[in-house]
Design a protein around this motif. Structure first.
Motif, PDB file in Angstrom:
ATOM      1  N   PRO A   1      22.529 -93.956  42.766  1.00  0.00           N
ATOM      2  CA  PRO A   1      21.156 -93.530  42.651  1.00  0.00           C
ATOM      3  C   PRO A   1      20.252 -94.202  43.682  1.00  0.00           C
TER       4      PRO A   1
ATOM      5  N   ILE B   1      16.840 -91.334  21.329  1.00  0.00           N
ATOM      6  CA  ILE B   1      17.824 -91.309  22.423  1.00  0.00           C
ATOM      7  C   ILE B   1      17.136 -90.862  23.714  1.00  0.00           C
ATOM      8  N   TRP B   2      16.319 -89.831  23.564  1.00  0.00           N
ATOM      9  CA  TRP B   2      15.641 -89.336  24.770  1.00  0.00           C
ATOM     10  C   TRP B   2      14.715 -90.414  25.341  1.00  0.00           C
TER      11      TRP B   2
ATOM     12  N   LEU C   1      16.204 -85.357  14.250  1.00  0.00           N
ATOM     13  CA  LEU C   1      15.149 -85.178  15.254  1.00  0.00           C
ATOM     14  C   LEU C   1      14.634 -86.540  15.720  1.00  0.00           C
TER      15      LEU C   1
ATOM     16  N   ILE D   1      17.306 -91.509  28.033  1.00  0.00           N
ATOM     17  CA  ILE D   1      17.237 -90.427  29.023  1.00  0.00           C
ATOM     18  C   ILE D   1      16.030 -90.582  29.940  1.00  0.00           C
TER      19      ILE D   1
ATOM     20  N   ALA E   1      16.359 -86.847  39.744  1.00  0.00           N
ATOM     21  CA  ALA E   1      16.975 -86.378  40.986  1.00  0.00           C
ATOM     22  C   ALA E   1      15.907 -85.713  41.843  1.00  0.00           C
TER      23      ALA E   1
ATOM     24  N   ALA F   1      16.368 -89.378  15.667  1.00  0.00           N
ATOM     25  CA  ALA F   1      17.428 -90.010  16.477  1.00  0.00           C
ATOM     26  C   ALA F   1      17.436 -89.407  17.891  1.00  0.00           C
ATOM     27  N   LEU F   2      17.298 -88.092  17.959  1.00  0.00           N
ATOM     28  CA  LEU F   2      17.315 -87.453  19.286  1.00  0.00           C
ATOM     29  C   LEU F   2      16.097 -87.876  20.113  1.00  0.00           C
TER      30      LEU F   2
ATOM     31  N   LEU G   1      16.079 -92.799  33.096  1.00  0.00           N
ATOM     32  CA  LEU G   1      17.012 -92.510  34.192  1.00  0.00           C
ATOM     33  C   LEU G   1      16.266 -91.971  35.412  1.00  0.00           C
ATOM     34  N   PRO G   2      16.770 -92.268  36.612  1.00  0.00           N
ATOM     35  CA  PRO G   2      16.063 -91.797  37.809  1.00  0.00           C
ATOM     36  C   PRO G   2      16.041 -90.272  37.859  1.00  0.00           C
TER      37      PRO G   2
END
Ligand code: HEM
Lengths: 527, 72
Positions: free
Chosen positions: B69, B39-40, B33, B44, B50, B35-36, B47-48
């Motif tokens: 992008p 990572i997020w 949990l 994550i 959308a 690590a995730l 990131l732009p």
């Protein structure tokens, strides 16, 4: 135009995470029921060995659960990062079953897994059995919701494109939930998980017998695995046939590709048991046919014709032409939302809009497509025939092997001869990876076979990707590969450690004091 | 039956080996949990996002699709 490298990398990333995640899920599905069966026998007979069996296989179940839990979360990350347009386009429909699954997984499974491990000395036997049963039910129900979402991608029922929001929206949630593809997928997928659970117990127990350890414990475990495995292997094959039938109804191109059926054959079509599909020549070399079989499986009749790839490409050309009309009407509506003629034109051809979007891979404006462009886009609806052809046949071959192995195991266990034949024990041991292989290949058939669509006939995969750069996808792909490789190593080490130790090495069996002769009611408390 | 309602006998999960398993089980989940979440947070979140307002989606579907992008 669309950046194909971004599309390819995004697909690769999703495929790898999905395939990795699905190494764990089916074992959880299958082992959880085996634990419930073993514990039910314990509650009914009061015999200590059944409780210890539940606990030992429960330990391996726990490692698999801990390693697998949340590995699917990265797929949900990707819906946001790499598949933003997909998520927007279909989120209204796809989001609901995923949300229900999330709630099920976290509340049901997480609660019951804790109680399963740490409730043995706090709950009565019956209450603990109920916990184990609910744990199995919870894991299976969360699979149901994921498969409902997946089935909608294969057969998008109960929904409609909304011109104002520019996305698909639910018109009939009941149709989404009771999608016939979801039903056949659910039963086939969970049965595949049960086969894996049974094989896991059978193979590891066979290893103990080969080593001369935990004999009584292993033989009982194998007895459960043999009967549960035989029932599951039979149902995976019978229900696989049902999956084949629903594919025929809703994804004719996928079926034709699985079968490498290049041209329409007179009914009932033959099944190609072996052959080397040649994409360039659109033929299958060295084909060995079994007459009638494909027609019977695919149509449940002797007179309904199954269309071949050539005919289906022709149909796709027609639908692209229809979709171009819908597309042009959409462009007119963009300029004037009250253009009644454009709206009527759109509604008349709305069903084929997705087919016009196939042209976006090579053209900025599909309305300008030439006949050659249309032909090329129609040809792009053929999935990768050799991969599907072989993936399917290996999956089916594994299914037949499982029936034979479990039936023989069942026979041996009925004769109490499970430990008499070393060749059988070795065959059982070495069959351990096969259910995983069949399961991953099954998903390749289902998902790779759906290409070029993300949503069959509605949204081409290439149009679902976000506007991310190659570097961004490549970086997250590398990150996920590293993260998952590390997890895979830890998983393998822990599984091997606990399986090698076995019930004897873990101090679970034999009990310190000999097991009392059961009186079918009381089990003395153990310090 | 009265017996079925009694707590089951002391569990292997309370033994030394069982407690060790419990620690490993919990540690894997907590490690994952964390690590995730990392990572997020680091990979994550930056990131732009959308643009999925209907007009922007119409651009994506109807006008030439974006390639990078920054051209949004
Ligand atoms: C005679 C045997 C079998 C037949 C006829 C069969 C048929 C099929 C078909 C047609 C699909 C594609 C469904 C779709 O695209 O929607 C599929 C998928 C799948 N198969 Fe099989 N199968 C067989 C054996 C097995 C075995 C032995 C396993 C594993 C133990 C397995 C696991 C899967 C899985 C996990 C999928 C993906 C999920 C799904 O689409 O249902 N199959 N199978």
């Amino acid at each position: 135009m669309i950046d194909e490298t971004v599309v390819t990398l995004s697909r690769l990333q999703f495929a790898l995470t999905a395939l990795y995640h699905f190494l764990f899920v089916p074992l959880t599905l299958g082992l959880s029921w085996m634990l419930a069966i073993m514990e039910a026998v314990y509650v009914m007979t009061g015999r200590e060995v059944w409780k210890r069996m539940t606990q030992f296989w429960g330990v391996l179940f726990g490692i698999n659960f801990a390693m697998g839990v949340a590995t699917g979360v990265t797929m949900e990350f990707q819906f946001g990062t790499n598949w933003a347009y997909y998520s927007h386009y279909v989120g209204d429909i796809f989001g609901t079953p995923l949300a229900i699954e999330g709630l099920m997984a976290f509340f049901l499974e997480a609660t019951f897994i804790g109680l399963f491990f740490f409730g043995w000395d706090r709950l009565s036997r019956v209450k603990h059995l109920v916990v184990t049963f609910l744990l199995a039910l919870g894991t299976n129900l969360s699979a149901l919701w994921i498969l409902i979402a997946n089935a909608w991608m294969q057969n998008p029922v109960g929904s409609r494109f909304n011109l104002d929001t520019m996305r698909m929206e639910v018109t009939d949630f009941g149709a989404v939930v009771f999608n016939p593809v979801a039903q056949s997928k659910f039963v086939h997928t969970v049965s595949a998980g049960y086969v894996l659970g049974a094989m896991f117990v059978l193979s590891i127990s066979a290893w103990y017998l080969l080593k001369g350890r935990n004999i009584d414990f292993a033989k009982r475990s194998m007895t459960v695995a043999a009967s549960f495995g035989l029932a599951s292997a039979l149902s995976v094959v019978v229900l696989g046939d049902e999956s084949g039938y629903t594919v025929t109804e809703h994804q004719k191109m996928k079926l034709a590709a699985i079968e490498a059926m290049w041209e329409t054959e007179p009914a009932p079509a033959a099944f190609t048991a072996f052959g080397l599909p040649d994409v360039a020549e659109r033929t299958t070399h060295y084909a060995i046919h079994i007459p009638w079989l494909m027609g019977i499986i695919g149509t449940r009749s002797l007179d309904r014709v199954l269309p071949g790839i050539g005919e289906l490409v022709g149909d796709a050309e027609q639908r692209i032409a229809g979709g171009m009309k819908a597309y042009a009407a959409m462009q007119r509506l963009r300029v004037d939302r009250n253009d009644a003629a454009a709206r009527a034109e759109f509604e008349a051809h709305e069903r084929d809009l997705g087919y016009a979007l196939l042209l976006k891979r090579s053209l900025a404006d599909p309305a300008t497509a030439s006949p050659d462009d249309i032909r090329a886009a129609a040809a792009s609806t053929i999935p990768n025939v050799p991969v599907l052809f072989w993936a399917f046949r290996i999956m089916v071959g594994c299914g037949l092997w499982f029936i034979a192995l479990f039936a023989y195991s069942f026979w041996l266990s009925a004769r109490r001869e499970l430990d008499r034949r070393r060749w059988y024990l070795k065959a059982a041991l070495w069959s351990l990876p096969l259910p995983w292989l069949a399961i991953e290949l099954g998903w390749i058939v289902a998902e790779y076979g759906r290409q070029p669509w993300a949503i069959e006939g509605v949204l081409p995969t290439a149009l679902g990707v976000s506007s991310v750069s190659v570097a961004q996808v490549a970086t997250s792909l590398a990150g996920f590969v590293l993260f998952y490789s590390a997890l895979a190593v830890v998983d393998a080490v822990l599984m091997l450690k606990y399986a090698r130790k076995g019930p004897d090495g873990l101090g679970m069996w034999p009990p310190a004091t000999p097991e009392p002769v059961p009186d079918h009611s009381v089990v003395a408390a153990r310090p | 039956m009265a017996e079925s309602h009694r707590p089951a006998e002391a569990s292997w999960f309370r033994s030394r080996g069982g407690r060790r398993f419990g620690v490993e089980f919990g540690a894997i989940i907590v490690f994952k949990l964390v690590a995730l979440a990392l990572i997020w947070f680091f990979c994550i979140r930056p990131l732009p996002h959308a643009d999925t307002r209907p007009a922007a989606v119409a651009d994506h579907l109807l006008a030439p699709a974006h390639e990078a992008p920054d051209d949004r």
